[in-house]
Design a protein around this motif. Sequence first.
Motif, short mmCIF file in Angstrom:
data_model
loop_
_atom_site.label_atom_id
_atom_site.label_comp_id
_atom_site.label_asym_id
_atom_site.label_seq_id
_atom_site.Cartn_x
_atom_site.Cartn_y
_atom_site.Cartn_z
N PHE A 298 0.82 -1.21 0.00
CA PHE A 298 0.00 0.00 0.00
C PHE A 298 0.85 1.26 0.00
CE2 PHE A 298 -3.21 -2.91 1.93
CZ PHE A 298 -4.16 -2.80 0.93
N THR A 299 2.11 1.15 0.49
CA THR A 299 2.94 2.35 0.63
C THR A 299 4.10 2.38 -0.35
OG1 THR A 299 4.25 1.24 2.34
CG2 THR A 299 2.38 2.57 3.09
N VAL A 300 4.12 1.50 -1.35
CA VAL A 300 5.21 1.52 -2.32
C VAL A 300 5.10 2.81 -3.15
CG1 VAL A 300 3.86 0.20 -4.01
CG2 VAL A 300 6.36 0.25 -4.18
N PRO A 301 6.19 3.55 -3.27
CA PRO A 301 6.12 4.81 -4.03
C PRO A 301 5.90 4.56 -5.52
CG PRO A 301 8.38 4.36 -3.37
CD PRO A 301 7.53 3.34 -2.69
N SER A 302 5.18 5.43 -6.15
CA SER A 302 4.88 5.26 -7.58
C SER A 302 6.11 5.60 -8.42
CB SER A 302 3.72 6.17 -7.96
OG SER A 302 4.08 7.53 -7.77
N VAL A 303 6.06 5.18 -9.67
CA VAL A 303 7.17 5.46 -10.59
C VAL A 303 7.28 6.96 -10.82
CG1 VAL A 303 8.03 5.08 -12.94
CG2 VAL A 303 6.94 3.21 -11.68
N GLU A 304 6.11 7.66 -10.91
CA GLU A 304 6.11 9.09 -11.18
C GLU A 304 6.70 9.90 -10.02
OE1 GLU A 304 3.57 7.09 -11.40
OE2 GLU A 304 3.33 6.91 -13.57
N SER A 305 6.71 9.29 -8.78
CA SER A 305 7.23 10.04 -7.63
C SER A 305 8.74 10.12 -7.61
CB SER A 305 6.74 9.40 -6.33
OG SER A 305 7.30 8.11 -6.17
N PHE A 306 9.40 9.35 -8.47
CA PHE A 306 10.86 9.37 -8.47
C PHE A 306 11.36 10.51 -9.35
CE2 PHE A 306 15.04 8.07 -10.12
CZ PHE A 306 15.71 7.88 -8.92
N ASP A 307 12.01 11.50 -8.75
CA ASP A 307 12.60 12.64 -9.46
C ASP A 307 14.10 12.42 -9.52
OD1 ASP A 307 13.56 15.06 -10.39
OD2 ASP A 307 12.13 16.26 -9.23
N ALA A 308 14.62 12.05 -10.69
CA ALA A 308 16.02 11.68 -10.83
C ALA A 308 16.94 12.84 -10.45
CB ALA A 308 16.31 11.21 -12.25
N LYS A 309 16.65 14.07 -10.94
CA LYS A 309 17.52 15.19 -10.64
C LYS A 309 17.55 15.49 -9.14
CE LYS A 309 17.21 17.74 -15.03
NZ LYS A 309 16.86 19.04 -15.64
N LYS A 310 16.36 15.45 -8.55
CA LYS A 310 16.28 15.76 -7.13
C LYS A 310 17.05 14.74 -6.30
CE LYS A 310 12.84 16.38 -3.47
NZ LYS A 310 11.37 16.38 -3.17
N GLU A 311 16.91 13.45 -6.64
CA GLU A 311 17.60 12.41 -5.88
C GLU A 311 19.10 12.48 -6.11
OE1 GLU A 311 16.25 10.61 -3.65
OE2 GLU A 311 14.19 11.19 -4.06
N LEU A 312 19.53 12.83 -7.36
CA LEU A 312 20.97 12.95 -7.63
C LEU A 312 21.59 14.09 -6.83
CD1 LEU A 312 21.19 12.33 -11.49
CD2 LEU A 312 22.30 11.01 -9.68
N LYS A 313 20.86 15.22 -6.74
CA LYS A 313 21.37 16.35 -5.97
C LYS A 313 21.55 15.96 -4.50
CE LYS A 313 19.44 19.98 -8.94
NZ LYS A 313 18.48 21.11 -9.02
N ARG A 314 20.60 15.20 -3.95
CA ARG A 314 20.71 14.77 -2.57
C ARG A 314 21.94 13.89 -2.35
NH1 ARG A 314 14.48 13.14 -0.88
NH2 ARG A 314 13.66 15.28 -0.76
N VAL A 315 22.17 13.01 -3.32
CA VAL A 315 23.32 12.11 -3.19
C VAL A 315 24.62 12.88 -3.29
CG1 VAL A 315 24.55 10.19 -4.28
CG2 VAL A 315 22.06 10.10 -4.02
N LEU A 316 24.70 13.81 -4.27
CA LEU A 316 25.95 14.53 -4.49
C LEU A 316 26.29 15.49 -3.34
CD1 LEU A 316 25.63 15.28 -8.32
CD2 LEU A 316 27.08 13.58 -7.19
N ARG A 317 25.28 15.96 -2.62
CA ARG A 317 25.59 16.85 -1.49
C ARG A 317 25.74 16.06 -0.18
NH1 ARG A 317 19.94 18.73 -2.07
NH2 ARG A 317 18.77 18.12 -0.19
N GLY A 318 25.70 14.72 -0.27
CA GLY A 318 26.00 13.87 0.89
C GLY A 318 24.87 13.72 1.88
N LYS A 319 23.62 13.87 1.42
CA LYS A 319 22.50 13.76 2.36
C LYS A 319 22.38 12.36 2.95
CE LYS A 319 17.52 14.56 2.69
NZ LYS A 319 17.68 15.40 3.89
N HIS A 320 22.79 11.32 2.17
CA HIS A 320 22.64 9.93 2.62
C HIS A 320 23.76 9.51 3.58
CE1 HIS A 320 25.54 9.83 -0.66
NE2 HIS A 320 25.96 8.65 -0.23
N LEU A 321 24.79 10.34 3.73
CA LEU A 321 25.93 9.97 4.56
C LEU A 321 25.60 10.16 6.04
CD1 LEU A 321 28.85 11.61 2.53
CD2 LEU A 321 28.15 9.19 2.53
N PRO A 322 26.16 9.32 6.92
CA PRO A 322 25.95 9.52 8.37
C PRO A 322 26.66 10.76 8.85
CG PRO A 322 27.52 7.74 7.97
CD PRO A 322 26.95 8.09 6.63
N GLU A 323 26.24 11.28 10.00
CA GLU A 323 26.77 12.55 10.49
C GLU A 323 28.27 12.50 10.78
OE1 GLU A 323 25.28 15.37 10.66
OE2 GLU A 323 23.37 14.57 9.93
#
Length: 291
Positions: free
Chosen positions: A190-215
């Motif tokens: 019921f909570t699986v995100p849709s294909v349209e909800s994936f924004d490639a540019k937005k997710e790439l920016k998050r990765v490149l600025r290190g949002k996924h890295l631990p503190e």
Amino acid sequence: MSKHTSRTQAALRHLQQIKPNEGWSIDSYVNSVGKHLVMLRRRNVPLHEKYFEEIILDSSRGHVIGKFPNENKGMVLVEKDGSVSRQRQVVSVSTSRFKGESAADDVNRGLEQQRREREKTRAAIDRQVEARNRSLRARENGELTDSQNAELLKYGMYVVAAAVFFRMFAAVACVAFFVILLPVGAYASFTVPSVESFDAKKELKRVLRGKHLPENHPDKPQGWFQKTAAKITASVVTETAALAGYTVEMLDFFGVARCATVRLNANNLECYWIGAFDTWWFVYQREVESD
């Protein structure tokens, strides 16, 4: 023929049975009137300075007594447990319990018990020999021996135990599936995100600025200046990569999760996300060979 009376011999055998390592012995003496007297020794040490008419066993009390010559009395020399008497106790020896037949019966019972023990040992040896012979005959005839049958039975029990264990494990796994996994899977579907909800540019920016890295990661931007610089750099790199072109691939996992793969053509880089529970989780990135 022994020069000691049957009661003296029976008493000596009794002492040698209950205390075999004490060195019991009988010393003989013939007095001036020709009477045969005896003395009990332990490790060649007399238990009393006098000689006695007989050394006799009180079969009811277990005492060994030295009978005084020409008297119906005697002195306790050895206690029931085989220890030397220190009390110099004088007792009557006129009762029927001091007859030689009683002492002899005790000795005979001991000898009979030894005979039965020997027969039991001999029977055990015969059984071992017979079992060995059966094993040899079975080996010659190609049959299983008793030990082989026992081993086969043991392995069979192992198989049965393993089958019972796996059956119990399957039952527990089935219960866990219906109690835990099935509700979790239903919630995930019921909570699986849709294909349209994936924004490639937005997710790439998050990765490149290190949002996924631990503190505590060394590459994690710290402070306002580093975070601002990381955002600007991530935006520039993402837009540059987008101009060169990128591809997005989606892989569905039974309707409960999705995997998104973004390939940057200019950087020969692939990034992977897992979509589940209304969120896209960055997994890892890797370099790929250019086409």
